[in-house]
Design an enzyme around this catalytic site. Sequence first.
Site, mmCIF file in Angstrom:
data_model
loop_
_atom_site.group_PDB
_atom_site.id
_atom_site.type_symbol
_atom_site.label_atom_id
_atom_site.label_comp_id
_atom_site.label_asym_id
_atom_site.label_seq_id
_atom_site.Cartn_x
_atom_site.Cartn_y
_atom_site.Cartn_z
ATOM 1 C CB CYS A 1 13.050 9.864 6.769
ATOM 2 S SG CYS A 1 14.046 9.149 5.559
ATOM 3 C CB THR B 1 7.094 7.837 15.748
ATOM 4 O OG1 THR B 1 8.943 7.921 15.083
ATOM 5 C CG2 THR B 1 7.569 6.897 17.124
ATOM 6 C CB ALA B 2 1.727 8.582 15.961
ATOM 7 C CB THR B 3 1.517 5.295 11.327
ATOM 8 O OG1 THR B 3 1.376 6.954 11.087
ATOM 9 C CG2 THR B 3 0.802 4.411 10.365
ATOM 10 C CD GLU C 1 14.160 1.162 8.497
ATOM 11 O OE1 GLU C 1 14.476 2.374 8.919
ATOM 12 O OE2 GLU C 1 14.234 0.029 8.969
ATOM 13 C CD GLU D 1 9.846 13.039 11.396
ATOM 14 O OE1 GLU D 1 8.646 12.763 11.688
ATOM 15 O OE2 GLU D 1 10.250 13.118 10.543
ATOM 16 C CE LYS E 1 -2.057 2.689 3.324
ATOM 17 N NZ LYS E 1 -2.103 4.287 2.958
HETATM 18 P P1 NAP Z 1 1.829 7.886 8.280
HETATM 19 O O1 NAP Z 1 1.537 8.536 8.494
HETATM 20 O O2 NAP Z 1 2.604 7.814 9.393
HETATM 21 O O3 NAP Z 1 1.968 6.891 6.852
HETATM 22 C C1 NAP Z 1 2.382 6.264 6.405
HETATM 23 C C2 NAP Z 1 1.994 4.627 5.838
HETATM 24 O O4 NAP Z 1 1.159 4.264 6.636
HETATM 25 C C3 NAP Z 1 0.920 5.450 4.151
HETATM 26 O O5 NAP Z 1 0.912 4.850 3.631
HETATM 27 C C4 NAP Z 1 -0.379 5.433 5.556
HETATM 28 O O6 NAP Z 1 -1.427 5.319 5.255
HETATM 29 C C5 NAP Z 1 -0.134 4.041 7.044
HETATM 30 N N1 NAP Z 1 -1.100 3.889 7.027
HETATM 31 C C6 NAP Z 1 -1.477 4.620 8.540
HETATM 32 N N2 NAP Z 1 -2.521 4.790 9.109
HETATM 33 C C7 NAP Z 1 -2.128 3.180 9.579
HETATM 34 C C8 NAP Z 1 -2.556 2.431 9.841
HETATM 35 N N3 NAP Z 1 -3.248 2.292 11.312
HETATM 36 N N4 NAP Z 1 -1.951 0.484 9.003
HETATM 37 C C9 NAP Z 1 -1.271 0.493 8.436
HETATM 38 N N5 NAP Z 1 -0.824 1.308 7.719
HETATM 39 C C10 NAP Z 1 -1.163 3.326 8.002
HETATM 40 O O7 NAP Z 1 3.236 9.013 6.962
HETATM 41 P P2 NAP Z 1 3.679 9.655 6.303
HETATM 42 O O8 NAP Z 1 3.093 11.156 7.035
HETATM 43 O O9 NAP Z 1 3.089 8.920 5.336
HETATM 44 O O10 NAP Z 1 5.236 9.535 6.117
HETATM 45 C C11 NAP Z 1 6.142 11.072 6.700
HETATM 46 C C12 NAP Z 1 6.583 10.426 8.019
HETATM 47 O O11 NAP Z 1 7.586 8.772 7.680
HETATM 48 C C13 NAP Z 1 7.923 11.636 8.787
HETATM 49 O O12 NAP Z 1 6.992 10.623 9.560
HETATM 50 C C14 NAP Z 1 9.105 10.370 8.307
HETATM 51 O O13 NAP Z 1 10.121 11.042 9.210
HETATM 52 C C15 NAP Z 1 8.727 8.897 7.843
HETATM 53 N N6 NAP Z 1 9.502 8.513 7.023
HETATM 54 C C16 NAP Z 1 10.508 7.112 7.676
HETATM 55 C C17 NAP Z 1 11.403 6.926 6.961
HETATM 56 C C18 NAP Z 1 12.348 6.152 7.652
HETATM 57 O O14 NAP Z 1 13.593 5.201 6.529
HETATM 58 N N7 NAP Z 1 12.682 5.729 8.898
HETATM 59 C C19 NAP Z 1 11.515 7.585 5.354
HETATM 60 C C20 NAP Z 1 10.455 8.823 5.218
HETATM 61 C C21 NAP Z 1 9.624 9.179 5.875
HETATM 62 P P3 NAP Z 1 -1.928 6.757 4.536
HETATM 63 O O15 NAP Z 1 -1.922 7.148 3.255
HETATM 64 O O16 NAP Z 1 -3.342 6.799 4.857
HETATM 65 O O17 NAP Z 1 -1.595 8.133 5.184
#
Ligand code: NAP
Length: 486
Positions: free
Chosen positions: A288, A234-236, A254, A390, A179
Amino acid sequence: MKRLRLETHIRNFINGHYHEPINGMRVDLIEPATGKVYGSRPESSAADVNLAVRAAEEAFPAWSSCGINTRYAIMNRMADLITANSELLVEAESMDNGKPRSLARLVDIPRAEDNIRFFATAIRHDASEAYNMEMGAINYTLRQPIGVVGCISPWNLPLYLFTWKIAPALASGNCVIAKPSEITPLTASLLAQIAAEAGLPHGVLNIIHGSGPAAGQPIIEHPKIKAISFTGGTATGKRIAATAAPMFKKLSLELGGKNPNLIFADSDLEKAIKTTLKSSFANQGQICLCGSRIFIERSIYDEFKERFVKKVAAMTVGDPKDEASNLGALVSEPHLEKVLSYVQLAKDEGGTILTGGERVQFKGDLAGGYFMRPTVIEGLPHTARVNCEEIFGPVVSLIPFDTEEDAIMMANATEYGLSSTVWTSDVSRAHRVADQLHAGIVWVNCWLLRDLRTPFGGVKSSGVGREGGYEALRFFTEPKNVCIKY
Ligand code: NAP
């Protein structure tokens, strides 16, 4: 080599076919640079995930046993198709995410191709361990694919991170339910065409579109999905761990970061400033690995500040299509509002905005776009919320330090531990500081220099587990020890 079709009426890809969501629900897609609707995507549910899992289960026996040369050949064809369609993918990624085309051309799309080719090749060089026992027995380790696995990725590097997970999962012989982020699904939908054209057998890769709660959560909860590779906030990540851990799923998380840059007085300042511009504002600061806390040794603080702020103020925010744009649009209106709220918080906390801090309002086509000036803040302690939480946008904070110990203490003083960057020309200091930083990745005198063989991931609230190279192949396989007495 076949040309891909850019379809903005996005559908799920299940068992090699395109499907509308079973509930019939669709959601508009918005182009960040214009604020206008450009297409729509399914709002899938557990019913679509169930269909995909059934297809993946059926595909698994043949895919896991077809042999590494077959997997290598099919995945290489997928990589070739990315190369052959790179300009279309660049345009799609930029339109969907708001990032400059120049960045997608330089980083996102070549890296997606590289991810697939890297893991296609890696399986041909992989080996497992064997241990001989003096009493007359030998142990060897089989590394077997897990079965059906889930890959969930965020919006900031859409195809780059999507393929970073899918490639090692497929190469190891697993079938995948993937997804992408609900707000950037366009290149993931093109990857479905690529998989079909490359001859990936039906059901091996299934792509489900939808929001986290509606389509992501059923992937996490599905009892037949045995491992989850997740990149996001991190919250997710906490929520995913809470659901998946009691089901004893394998988890790779990650997560977020609040990365420090440590700039010592003995560094090559010209190089440090040039690279810090990139590490601060590449992809509008939505990587990130971007460094958002810049610690500068006090003796060079004023010089660094003056030269850095001057260059930041000269950066061009503009149309992502325009080659001259250094920054494009932020990914969505709510995200822009979140980032601007941190600028307000910085003011409320007593900080000074040295440059930027405001939304950019263009006329004409871009009038509804989510643009913002790159922003530099100073005057806040390292414990201020702006320096601990963040922000994930084009906002950085300058903080002076007096000693190496102070710099390390402040760098380590957040809940995160993804990456760090150190600028120094003292080799001993480079090793000493790298050793003491709480981070999964330390760059010295460089940033975002990536070798795909290296372990990638964070410590503390930045994640659990590592991706990259053999770490990823190990994650997507189950080791089994066989002990034979002779
Ligand atoms: P996010 O809101 O946590 O979403 C990430 C993915 O998870 C999206 O596809 C999201 O769907 C999905 N998701 C949300 N709730 C879920 C649930 N309950 N069960 C399963 N999947 C769920 O993050 P984001 O805003 O897209 O991305 C930004 C964050 O990613 C930042 O914190 C950034 O630091 C982090 N990041 C980390 C890395 C690393 O390698 N450490 C790399 C890139 C980004 P939706 O499409 O509905 O949101």
